[in-house]
Design an enzyme around this catalytic site. Structure first.
Site: not given
Length: 414
Positions: A96, A152, A212, A216
């Site tokens: 990621r 992302d 989300h 964060g």
């Protein structure tokens, strides 16, 4: 070639990995995480089938690379994990990477793609560096295994031009890649696919406001299966406040905060340049600056421990509400679901209940018992709506970025 996939999610203070089978859909065979890299002692969480281990580590682990090496050694030498006894058993390593610039999809790592990603590090020094350090380690020490990077930012390449463009000199903006990119895209990809399947709709016919919400935090408006707006911007700092991030502020605030804003912070290194402003707004702000804790579960309680805790909670609720209203209008009121995801979104019944109560004018309502109970361990999507059909559904989605990377690795190679 090996038969298994290793998915890696590296941050500055933790490294999470999951081993998957190479099949459709991939099946997890082991999970490992080392946290506390920047706040010793480091802690290992390790799960293999029903076996769960949590222990403080005596080993010296100072960097994400150290943590990754430790996890590999531990897993490769676990006699109960015979499927992956060495790197020869791995077909792919999925990484990621937060910032992919203009990359629209995952890329295999080679000299050219690695060089391109290294050039992006200045756009996201706090986020890309840890991941790329492990990418470089894998290239050097596991050269027989193909590394694939997932970004992302890739999910948000569909942002309209007027959404992704900042009203600044466009020659300067284009020369320096200064635009809205958006993040948490691997998570939003998982949420979209899972929620569309739950609703029995094709992804290209699914509209939602996805949240989300973790240390964060970000939000995304998804129209017909595509991101049309998101709260984060050039970097993950923009938008909602987080555990240590300020979120949106007046851009000039930091220059009134300190005259040292433009100078390099003490945390900078030869490889990673971080300004004092970035250090303050990314690491010394958010609800930790207000309450002294990064643990939102200690803030979101019925009887707030202090006025500061209530203030932190109210600020997050207010900012999320602003984006819900914004995105509801951008979707023309055609919203299939409000979706809560991320560690806080999935676990904080109080946050979900408070937000839905304040959104009643949109026709949403929550089932109190379902909300308080939350999702079961293996329940990917849970409906906590009350009176389905009167407005957008209210859903919880237990997002899984490691699975999403493994899933797409298999889908693109079978």
């Amino acid at each position: 070639m090996g038969k298994y996939i290793l998915a890696v999610n590296a941050g500055s203070s933790s490294v999470k990995v999951t081993f998957y089978t190479f099949e459709s859909p991939p099946q997890a065979i082991a999970d490992a995480q080392v946290s506390g890299i920047t706040a010793p002692p480091p802690t290992l969480k390790y799960q293999r089938g029903p076996v769960k281990i949590k222990e403080e580590l005596k080993e010296k682990i100072n960097t994400p690379q150290d943590a990754f090496k430790y996890i590999l050694h531990r897993c490769f030498n676990d006699p109960e994990l015979s499927e992956v006894a060495s790197d020869r058993d791995l077909a792919y390593i999925c990484h990621r990477v937060v910032h992919g610039g203009d990359y629209h999809e995952a890329v295999e790592i080679n000299d050219e793609t690695l060089h391109h990603l290294e050039a992006l590090e200045d756009l996201a020094p706090l986020h890309n560096f840890s991941a790329l350090e492990i990418v470089r380690l894998c290239r050097n020490e596991l050269p027989s295994v193909t590394s694939v990077t997932y970004f992302d930012s890739a999910f948000h390449q569909t942002l309209p031009v007027h959404v992704r463009t900042y009203p600044i000199n466009q020659q300067v903006a284009k020369a320096n890649g200064l635009r809205k990119y958006g993040f948490h895209g691997i998570s939003y990809s998982f949420i979209l696919r899972s929620v569309a399947q739950f609703l029995g709709k094709p992804q290209e016919q699914t509209n939602m406001i996805a949240m989300h919400i973790g240390s964060g935090a970000s939000m995304c408006a998804i129209k017909e299966g595509k991101s049309i707006d998101t709260s984060m911007g050039l970097t993950p700092l923009a938008g909602l406040p987080g555990a240590t991030r300020s979120g949106d502020i007046d851009p000039s605030l930091v220059f009134h905060y300190t005259s040292e804003a433009g100078k390099l912070s003490p945390g900078s290194t030869k490889e990673m340049h971080i300004s004092t402003a970035e250090e303050i707004l990314n690491k010394q702000s958010g609800w930790k600056a207000l309450t002294g804790t990064t643990d939102f579960s200690k803030i979101a309680v019925e009887d707030f421990p202090s006025e500061a805790h209530k203030l932190a909670f109210d600020i997050l609720v207010d900012r999320i509400l602003g984006y819900i209203g914004n995105y509801y209008l951008k979707l023309g009121g055609q919203v299939d679901a409000l979706v809560f995801a991320g560690g806080i979104g999935e676990k904080s019944a109080l946050l979900r209940r408070t937000l839905v109560e304040k959104c009643q004018c949109l026709g949403v309502a929550i089932d109190a018992k379902a909300n308080d109970k939350g999702p079961e361990d293996k329940e990917t999507v849970k409906d906590i709506s009350q009176g389905a059909g009167k407005g957008p559904r209210v859903l919880i989605c237990q997002t899984n970025e490691q699975f999403e990377m493994a899933y797409h690795t298999v889908q693109s190679r079978v």
